[in-house]
Scaffold this active site. Structure first.
Site, PDB file in Angstrom:
ATOM      1  N   ASN A  19      -0.695   7.927  -7.532  1.00 49.09           N
ATOM      2  CA  ASN A  19      -0.882   9.374  -7.657  1.00 49.09           C
ATOM      3  C   ASN A  19       0.070   9.981  -8.691  1.00 49.09           C
ATOM      4  OD1 ASN A  19      -2.836  10.665  -5.476  1.00 49.09           O
ATOM      5  ND2 ASN A  19      -1.848   8.899  -4.518  1.00 49.09           N
ATOM      6  N   ARG A  44       0.317   3.681  -3.234  1.00 49.33           N
ATOM      7  CA  ARG A  44      -0.268   5.011  -3.031  1.00 49.33           C
ATOM      8  C   ARG A  44       0.566   6.077  -3.758  1.00 49.33           C
ATOM      9  NH1 ARG A  44      -0.421   4.606   1.765  1.00 49.33           N
ATOM     10  NH2 ARG A  44      -2.619   4.225   2.188  1.00 49.33           N
ATOM     11  N   SER A  83       0.824  -1.210   0.000  1.00 53.70           N
ATOM     12  CA  SER A  83       0.000   0.000   0.000  1.00 53.70           C
ATOM     13  C   SER A  83       0.859   1.260   0.000  1.00 53.70           C
ATOM     14  CB  SER A  83      -0.937   0.003   1.209  1.00 53.70           C
ATOM     15  OG  SER A  83      -0.210   0.052   2.437  1.00 53.70           O
TER      16      SER A  83
END
Length: 278
Positions: A215, A211, A207
């Site tokens: 983005n 993440r 994660s």
């Protein structure tokens, strides 16, 4: 970038070819999977190391020019950054922070610098290599290391190693192994506890990487779409390119530093959890 046709003539790339080309990496071989550790993305490695060196030089210059008097703008900005990281690490990690606070500062500066490469014009390197006649050596070149999942996962694996190191250092090898098998459901549920803790370690690592990658990859893709808008030979395309590009660039400044801050904070949180027992 021009794409050759069957008769050898070059033609302007389609939108799909343009995006696919700009999302390709300069690698040692073709990459069939999103994450493949047998593949070396030379552009990701080069820019990651380069930004790390620049970050070290940046902090060295700040330390070298620091004075006890009234600070200049550069020193004041660095002091504000250091104080912010120090306060965050103090509130999260309970214990010796002589290494952890500088770690948080290093991660923030490094990730922020890598993210900031996204502000470079998307066609700058492709046009530069074509102008220098080096296209055959650099058919692909992707600048932003954090838009490569291999890069962000590599950083996350480093964070995982630090989590395991501090877990063993603070609790001892025996204490960490006992926690691995006994928490959170008790020693009689040892197999389930082990599976649960392994999943937790894997989830934190994946994660953390996903993440940042998600983005930055989305931001890079939007810059490419805006660049395609500017290629339209119409007044609407040019004006839309300028307006959309300016708005997204301004908004992306927030994303660049926010993602660096989130990555730093999660690193501190995970290392802070390694200092504590279940």
């Amino acid at each position: 970038m021009a794409t050759p046709t069957a008769d050898g003539a070059a033609h302007a790339p389609t939108s799909s070819e343009y995006i696919t080309h700009h999302l390709g990496h300069l690698s040692n071989k073709h990459q069939d999977f999103v994450v493949d550790f047998s593949v070396f993305n030379y552009d990701t490695i080069f820019w990651s190391i380069t930004m790390g060196v620049i970050g070290c030089l940046f902090m060295w210059m700040a330390a070298r020019k620091a004075t006890s008097g009234v600070p200049g703008r550069f020193q004041a900005a660095v002091e504000m950054l250091v104080e912010m990281v120090e306060s965050q690490s103090k509130s999260i990690v309970h214990g010796d922070r002589s290494f952890i606070a500088p770690l948080g500062l290093t991660i923030f500066v490094w990730v922020a610098l890598m993210n900031m490469l996204d502000f470079l014009p998307v066609d700058m390197f492709a046009m530069g290599f074509e102008w220098l006649g080096l296209t055959h050596l650099f058919p692909y070149h992707r600048v932003v290391p954090t838009a490569d999942l291999n890069g962000t996962l590599g950083i996350s694996l480093g964070v995982l190693a630090l989590m395991l190191y501090y877990s063993v250092k603070i609790k001892g090898l025996g204490g960490w192994l006992h926690e691995l098998f006994a928490a959170p459901f008790g020693i009689w549920m040892a197999p389930f506890n082990l599976l649960f803790n392994i999943i937790e370690y894997v989830a934190k690592t994946v994660s953390l990487a996903m993440r940042l990658f998600g983005n930055m990859y989305a931001g890079e893709l939007l810059f490419l779409l805006i660049a395609l808008l500017g290629s339209m030979a119409t007044a609407f395309g040019v004006i839309g390119h300028i307006i959309a590009g300016s708005i997204w660039a301004i908004f992306h400044i927030l994303i660049v530093f926010l993602q660096a801050f989130i990555f730093m904070m999660l690193t501190l949180v995970y290392i802070g959890q390694a200092h504590e027992g279940h």
